[in-house]
Each structure stands twice: as C-alpha cells, then as structure tokens.
Scaffold this motif. Sequence first.
Motif, mmCIF file in Angstrom:
data_model
loop_
_atom_site.group_PDB
_atom_site.id
_atom_site.type_symbol
_atom_site.label_atom_id
_atom_site.label_comp_id
_atom_site.label_asym_id
_atom_site.label_seq_id
_atom_site.Cartn_x
_atom_site.Cartn_y
_atom_site.Cartn_z
ATOM 1 N N MET A 1 0.860 -1.269 0.010
ATOM 2 C CA MET A 1 0.011 -0.118 0.057
ATOM 3 C C MET A 1 0.935 1.373 0.285
ATOM 4 S SD MET A 1 -2.974 1.078 2.685
ATOM 5 C CE MET A 1 -3.998 -0.218 2.219
ATOM 6 N N ASP A 2 0.389 2.249 -0.842
ATOM 7 C CA ASP A 2 1.426 3.450 -0.918
ATOM 8 C C ASP A 2 1.224 4.286 0.560
ATOM 9 O OD1 ASP A 2 2.013 2.869 -3.479
ATOM 10 O OD2 ASP A 2 0.328 3.876 -4.332
ATOM 11 N N SER A 3 2.164 4.912 0.634
ATOM 12 C CA SER A 3 2.335 5.716 2.007
ATOM 13 C C SER A 3 1.466 7.088 1.449
ATOM 14 C CB SER A 3 3.929 6.206 2.298
ATOM 15 O OG SER A 3 4.372 6.845 1.387
ATOM 16 N N LEU A 4 1.087 7.857 2.693
ATOM 17 C CA LEU A 4 0.363 9.161 2.529
ATOM 18 C C LEU A 4 1.440 10.021 1.856
ATOM 19 C CD1 LEU A 4 -2.085 10.860 2.913
ATOM 20 C CD2 LEU A 4 -1.157 11.409 5.427
ATOM 21 N N LEU A 5 2.762 10.049 2.104
ATOM 22 C CA LEU A 5 3.490 10.857 1.660
ATOM 23 C C LEU A 5 3.660 10.873 -0.053
ATOM 24 C CD1 LEU A 5 5.827 13.088 1.713
ATOM 25 C CD2 LEU A 5 7.346 11.250 2.182
ATOM 26 N N PHE A 6 3.635 9.416 -0.363
ATOM 27 C CA PHE A 6 3.608 9.059 -1.846
ATOM 28 C C PHE A 6 2.620 9.562 -2.577
ATOM 29 C CE2 PHE A 6 3.335 6.202 -5.252
ATOM 30 C CZ PHE A 6 4.469 6.688 -6.191
ATOM 31 N N LEU A 7 1.341 9.354 -2.007
ATOM 32 C CA LEU A 7 0.164 9.857 -2.530
ATOM 33 C C LEU A 7 0.005 11.133 -2.871
ATOM 34 C CD1 LEU A 7 -2.292 7.461 -0.628
ATOM 35 C CD2 LEU A 7 -1.788 7.246 -3.148
ATOM 36 N N CYS A 8 0.592 11.885 -1.901
ATOM 37 C CA CYS A 8 0.701 13.530 -1.746
ATOM 38 C C CYS A 8 1.451 13.960 -2.956
ATOM 39 C CB CYS A 8 0.927 13.896 -0.627
ATOM 40 S SG CYS A 8 -0.249 13.905 0.711
ATOM 41 N N ALA A 9 2.657 13.027 -3.100
ATOM 42 C CA ALA A 9 3.774 13.409 -4.094
ATOM 43 C C ALA A 9 3.178 13.024 -5.690
ATOM 44 C CB ALA A 9 4.918 12.555 -4.150
ATOM 45 N N ARG A 10 2.325 12.256 -5.648
ATOM 46 C CA ARG A 10 1.710 11.835 -7.028
ATOM 47 C C ARG A 10 0.615 12.951 -7.519
ATOM 48 N NH1 ARG A 10 -0.228 5.660 -7.642
ATOM 49 N NH2 ARG A 10 -0.386 6.510 -9.833
ATOM 50 N N ARG A 11 -0.007 13.690 -6.491
ATOM 51 C CA ARG A 11 -0.959 14.697 -6.531
ATOM 52 C C ARG A 11 -0.099 15.872 -7.001
ATOM 53 N NH1 ARG A 11 -5.854 14.569 -4.078
ATOM 54 N NH2 ARG A 11 -6.328 16.751 -5.169
ATOM 55 N N ILE A 12 1.067 16.156 -6.467
ATOM 56 C CA ILE A 12 1.824 17.235 -6.754
ATOM 57 C C ILE A 12 2.385 17.373 -8.050
ATOM 58 C CG2 ILE A 12 4.137 18.677 -6.261
ATOM 59 C CD1 ILE A 12 3.592 17.763 -3.285
ATOM 60 N N VAL A 13 2.955 15.986 -8.560
ATOM 61 C CA VAL A 13 3.530 15.956 -9.862
ATOM 62 C C VAL A 13 2.523 15.829 -10.972
ATOM 63 C CG1 VAL A 13 5.566 14.789 -8.664
ATOM 64 C CG2 VAL A 13 3.817 13.407 -9.930
ATOM 65 N N ALA A 14 1.290 15.782 -10.659
ATOM 66 C CA ALA A 14 0.197 15.892 -11.791
ATOM 67 C C ALA A 14 -0.040 17.197 -12.501
ATOM 68 C CB ALA A 14 -0.927 15.327 -11.035
ATOM 69 N N ALA A 23 14.058 20.739 -0.049
ATOM 70 C CA ALA A 23 14.837 19.541 -0.892
ATOM 71 C C ALA A 23 14.307 18.275 -0.342
ATOM 72 C CB ALA A 23 16.205 19.984 -0.310
ATOM 73 N N ASP A 24 13.987 18.059 0.781
ATOM 74 C CA ASP A 24 13.844 16.540 1.135
ATOM 75 C C ASP A 24 12.519 15.908 0.457
ATOM 76 O OD1 ASP A 24 11.913 18.172 2.448
ATOM 77 O OD2 ASP A 24 12.406 17.321 4.545
ATOM 78 N N LEU A 25 11.696 16.717 -0.173
ATOM 79 C CA LEU A 25 10.938 16.144 -1.015
ATOM 80 C C LEU A 25 11.126 15.594 -2.347
ATOM 81 C CD1 LEU A 25 7.670 18.439 0.061
ATOM 82 C CD2 LEU A 25 8.079 16.169 1.083
ATOM 83 N N PHE A 30 10.525 12.531 -7.303
ATOM 84 C CA PHE A 30 11.174 11.806 -8.599
ATOM 85 C C PHE A 30 10.515 10.492 -8.651
ATOM 86 C CE2 PHE A 30 14.260 9.447 -10.448
ATOM 87 C CZ PHE A 30 14.858 10.356 -11.648
ATOM 88 N N GLN A 31 10.319 10.038 -7.502
ATOM 89 C CA GLN A 31 9.626 8.237 -7.519
ATOM 90 C C GLN A 31 8.470 8.485 -7.984
ATOM 91 O OE1 GLN A 31 8.479 6.526 -4.038
ATOM 92 N NE2 GLN A 31 9.479 4.775 -4.642
ATOM 93 N N ALA A 32 7.671 9.404 -7.754
ATOM 94 C CA ALA A 32 5.992 9.421 -8.177
ATOM 95 C C ALA A 32 6.137 9.879 -9.701
ATOM 96 C CB ALA A 32 5.540 10.531 -7.472
#
Length: 494
Positions: A1-14, A23-25, A30-32
């Motif tokens: 299951m994807d983490s909440l951080l990864f799900l948020c990252a997917r929204r941002i890179v959309a 920087a720490d994001l 990149f992964q998303a």
Amino acid sequence: MDSLLFLCARRIVAHRPLPALPADLYPVLFQAAFLDGRPLVLRDLVTAWPFPVLNFQRLVGRRELLRDHPCKLCVQAVILAVVAQLRRQLEEPSHDSRLRVLDVTGLPDPAGRAPDGMSVWSGTVALAKACVEVSKHQREFQRRGSKRHKGRSGAATAAAAPQPPGVDVHADLFVNGTSYGILRDALQTAAAGPLRLKCREFQAEELSASGIVALLESLDPSCVRRVDLRFNNLGLPGLSVILPHLSRFPELRSLKLQYSNVDVRRPTPESAIGIRCLAGQLGMLPSLRELNLGSSRLSGNLRQILCDLQAPLESLELAFCSLVPADLAFLSQSFHAPALKRLDLSGHDFSQGLLEPLRLLLEETSASLLHLDLMECRMADSHLDALLPTLRRCSRLRFLGLYGNSLSTAALKDLLQKTLELPDLHLVVYPFPVDCYKPEPPSESGWNFWEPTDGELLAAAHAEFSRLLENSGRSDLVWTYNPYGHGALDYFSL
C-alpha cells in the motif's frame, strides 16, 4: 500500500509548473514522477536537483518497479535535463548545479516485456550521444571564446576560463557493431569533458577482438565489476588478445565468455598453449568470483583452465561445455566447490557416467549452493531419485532448474514433497512431465515424433503441484514449467 507521503507526491507531480518545494521532498517526487510516467516533471526536478547524487535505483526502489513501468521517455528526460544543465554552465559560469553523479546502473532490460521500456543497448546509445554532444558544445564554446579574445593574452584568458565540474554518469553499457562508433567516441573523446561515462558492467556482442580492446582501454578502471563478452566468435586466439587488458580492472568480479567458439576437445599443441595462456590470464584477476564459459567445448581441460585462479569462484556457469567425469571430479576436490553459490551444468548427459560425479560435487557444494541449473540434462526419474538425497542437503538452495528433462508427474510430486523442507527454495522450473506428452500417429517413414502436450493432463499436473504447495503452507514457493520471464538470479544479488 502506498504511503500518504507518496500519494501526496503523486498529486503534486500531476501539475506543472511545480511549486517551490523543500529539498527533502525531491526524492519522493522523483519516484512519483517516474512511476507515473511524467518526463517533463522529471526534467524540472533534475534541473533543480538539490543533492550531489541522483541514483535511479535508490530513488525508484525495487527492480520490479523499474521493470514494470514504462521508462524510456523518463530516462531520456533525465539525460536531456543533465545535458541542458551542463550546456548552461558552460555558457554561464556563474550558474551552478549541485548534481555531480548520475547513477543509472541496474536498470532492467525489458527484453520484450514493455514496449515503452528502455533497453540497456538504447540507454547506452542515449548516454553516449549525450556525452559527445556536451563535449562538442564545450569545444565550440572554447573556440568562440578564443575568437572574442584576440591576441595572446586574450587566448590565455579564454583557456583559463573556469570549466564546470561536470557530471559522472555511472551506467551499465551494452555495445554491438551498430553502437560501437558512438560509444568509442564517448569514451575516448569525451573522457575529459563535462559529461563522463563510468562503466560498471560492460557487455559486448559480435565485435572483433581489436574493437573490444579499444573500448576496454577507454573504460575507467576503478568502476568495472563485470565484463560480458558473448557471441563474439573469439576462440582461444581472440581471448588471448583481450584478457590481458582485463587485469587493469581491480574490482572485476564477474567474467562471462559464453559462445566464444572455444573447442579443445581434440588436443593440439596450439590448443595446449592457448589453454595455458587462458589459465594464466584468468589468474591475473584477483577479484574474480564469477566465471561463465558456457558453450565452450572443454572436455577434460577444466583443471588446466582454472588452476591459476587466486581465489575460489562463487558462481560457475558451464552449460553445454562437453564436460567429462574427470572435470566434475576435479571441481569436487577443488577449493571452488565449498564456495559455490551458483552452478550451471545444463546441457550435459547425466543419464550415463556423469551422474555419480555430479552427486559428489553437489555433496561438496551443499552448504553454500543457492542456484542450481540442470536443464536439458537427459535425466529420467531414476536419475533424479539418485540425486534427491543430496539435493535435500542443499539447505540454502533458492532456485532449481530442471526444464527439458524426461521426468514423470510422480517423480516431480516426490521432488516437491521432499524439498518443501528447504526454507529458502522459492523457484523451481520443472519440465513438461513425460506422461503429459502425446505421441503423433506413426508416420510413413516409421519415425514417431513426440509433441507437447496434452493440455488437460498438463493443467491437471500443475493444479496438483499448486494444491500440494498450498496445503503445505508454502505459498512462497513457485513451481512453473515456463523457463522464461523469471529473471536469472544475478551473482551480485546472491
């Protein structure tokens, strides 16, 4: 299951452009972006990359993720972003980028799995072209600077202009006749340029000995851990030209020489000299731990070939090498046997005099062996039954390959039940059971050809194996008759 951080990252890179981000994001963004196939976002991220190293595998994660997601456009986007950054630094010396190392090693070769994937060959070409392009731009910029500053002092000023520190690209390279020219140019003319190739694993196919030597001499010696030379038709004379150039690689641990057209079954004075030369050159590789001599005809010469090695091998692939009992007896008594983690003896006839030497060899390797390939070895039920007690003592075994042998459903069931006790065993590639074949009607010539398979019988056998695995609680153990698509257990992941 994807983490909440990864799900948020997917929204941002959309959405582009990206907002200002800490920087720490960047790693999770990149992964998303990579896994969602967003090359333009990747270019933006690389342009502003806040760290000195960008490592694909560490950022994206498991090789399975890389393998199952389209990556050609994404990898190209990253390369183009690095090129753009270096060109800008040449034009604007005040502009700086923190990126110093781009690591694209370990990208899986899709091999037909994903049409949008980037093969190692196409990745090599893309990186080589990028290195040549940046080097060419650097020379053009220097010429323009020399013209602007006329006179001796002006030329000196142009020559002394600060150069960007550049980026080292760590990559696995695959070259053949089609890509030879561009890779040679990238390694030779761009070696001191802003974008520099650092090869970790070098694979060459269908090249001449002189062409291979030219490329090997251009590689950074500190980075190479594997050299893979296949389908090059080198013979012992060609190998004697190439192998001396491998001693400059202190970290070389893996050497693959399959399909090199080596045949020493009939001894001649020339072959004896060639074998001594080969043995001596292998002995000059102190870090060597993996050796593949597949499809070389070595009958009775294994001792002479391996006699000068300085340390025991941990992976030895001798498929279709025409070995004789004396070769396996030597291997059993050598210091290699108790160190072997991977052993491939496919393509040998174990229905005759090789069976007992094989059993004795497996006894010696039982404490260390992780991967055993015995495909197409003419083994019937009685031969497997003779080996089974020894196989059960291979307590660390992870992979067993038996494809292409003449084994019955009953023998395979017995094997399955008696190897359930091996806790690390996770993949068995079994042959089509002989009782699942059906004969063709006799032909007029009198020949009777066997054709696989009776689909219903094969499905029933597979279902029975699956049921036995489920009832035993070994859902982690895969039994399959498909020898393809599983990915060979690589030495460096053992």
